[in-house]
Design a protein around this motif. Sequence first.
Motif, PDB file in Angstrom:
ATOM      1  N   GLN A 196      36.440  26.216  29.350  1.00  0.00           N
ATOM      2  CA  GLN A 196      36.709  27.331  28.445  1.00  0.00           C
ATOM      3  C   GLN A 196      38.076  27.160  27.770  1.00  0.00           C
ATOM      4  OE1 GLN A 196      35.388  27.849  31.627  1.00  0.00           O
ATOM      5  NE2 GLN A 196      33.393  27.916  30.570  1.00  0.00           N
ATOM      6  N   THR A 197      39.047  26.711  28.531  1.00  0.00           N
ATOM      7  CA  THR A 197      40.375  26.505  27.963  1.00  0.00           C
ATOM      8  C   THR A 197      40.346  25.434  26.888  1.00  0.00           C
ATOM      9  OG1 THR A 197      41.257  27.018  30.151  1.00  0.00           O
ATOM     10  CG2 THR A 197      42.791  26.120  28.548  1.00  0.00           C
ATOM     11  N   PRO A 255      44.399  23.341  20.110  1.00  0.00           N
ATOM     12  CA  PRO A 255      44.526  23.411  18.642  1.00  0.00           C
ATOM     13  C   PRO A 255      43.896  22.197  17.971  1.00  0.00           C
ATOM     14  CG  PRO A 255      46.629  22.840  19.656  1.00  0.00           C
ATOM     15  CD  PRO A 255      45.722  23.215  20.767  1.00  0.00           C
ATOM     16  N   GLU A 276      40.489  26.366  23.384  1.00  0.00           N
ATOM     17  CA  GLU A 276      41.736  26.870  22.848  1.00  0.00           C
ATOM     18  C   GLU A 276      42.674  25.757  22.392  1.00  0.00           C
ATOM     19  OE1 GLU A 276      43.403  29.280  25.899  1.00  0.00           O
ATOM     20  OE2 GLU A 276      41.616  30.559  26.109  1.00  0.00           O
TER      21      GLU A 276
END
Length: 376
Positions: free
Chosen positions: A88-89, A94, A92
């Motif tokens: 899930q991370t 970039p 995030e």
Amino acid sequence: MHLIDGAGHVNNQFVPEDVATGRPPTEITTDFMNALQNEIANFILSAGVSLNKNSNTQLRDALTNTFARRDGTIHYVGQVWNIVANQQTLAEVPLPLPEGTKILVTSYYGPYQAAIVTMVAEAWIDTPTPLNVFDLYETTYDNHGYYWFSNTWNLFDVATMQVEEATEVEQGIIKLATWAEVLAGSLAAVALRPRHMKDYIDRMFVGAVEDFSGTNPPLVWVPAAGQLINRSERPLLWEFAQASGNIVADSEWSTNTGKYSTGNGTTTFRVPDLRGEFRRGWDNGRGVDVGRGIGTKQGDAFRTHWHYGNMVGTNAELKTGGASLCRGIAGQSVAGGPVPSKAQTTFEPGEGAGNETRPRNWAGLTCIYAGTPASS
């Protein structure tokens, strides 16, 4: 792979053009370049690294993957862009990131499993990666290295490679051998504690006899002088003495000074007294020095033999160099009559005589290896 064999080579070596002598430069053939390319590419692929036109570090990565080993197991030491906690991370992270960017994702398939995910066509492609102890990952995101140790991620300094020390249970840079593994000698790629090394040497040499060229023995040796020794101070030598087959009660030791004794029966024991003695290998059934037990002593002896010589004269006794005429051959009398041409002789002490038979020798301090004292 082959050495260059294009036109103009000299002993299969590249040479530049020499206008003065008319020598042409070596021709770089397509066979040679293809062979070189395929050798490098095949090695990179065999190390589990995919070919990437935009990367100039793949040969380095392949070499690292191949030769970063511990305990005979290949361990990955590679470069990733970052390490993130879970899938899930990862969402995030970039974007955009360059094509081929690799990220290590922990807990991807479970608490102790991870994945190397690679950016391909703006999508993440995952590769299952079991977490092995001390697999190293150098990151470009924060200029740190990470490794999996004691069920957690740990930082290491990329420049100095400083990591956690190993224990007998956990493997850091290298696993430490247990005492049982030291004695078994079954592992090649493990570290050995200094204490284990000392203990191993102690057990290997305890009971050995050696001569030293000084009046004081080294720390781990004791003089073989028949003295009483405290069992608690030299436990390894006492253990050896009990199992040696060369130990008697202290009341019997005065007539068996080449043996150990049980001392006072509780706290002491006695070592053999080897002062002034030559050492001889125990016969142990060979039949050269029969009737001997281990640790027994033996007096000096001179082997029975005869000397013959031509002597002329009427003296009943002729002494020369310690040889004395004792009787004639076949019972002929020599007293008052002619000396036979051949006579048997015996030897008497002459010049350099002593109270024993001995060779030229050197006196050293005879000691027994007792192992490291218990107090050290």
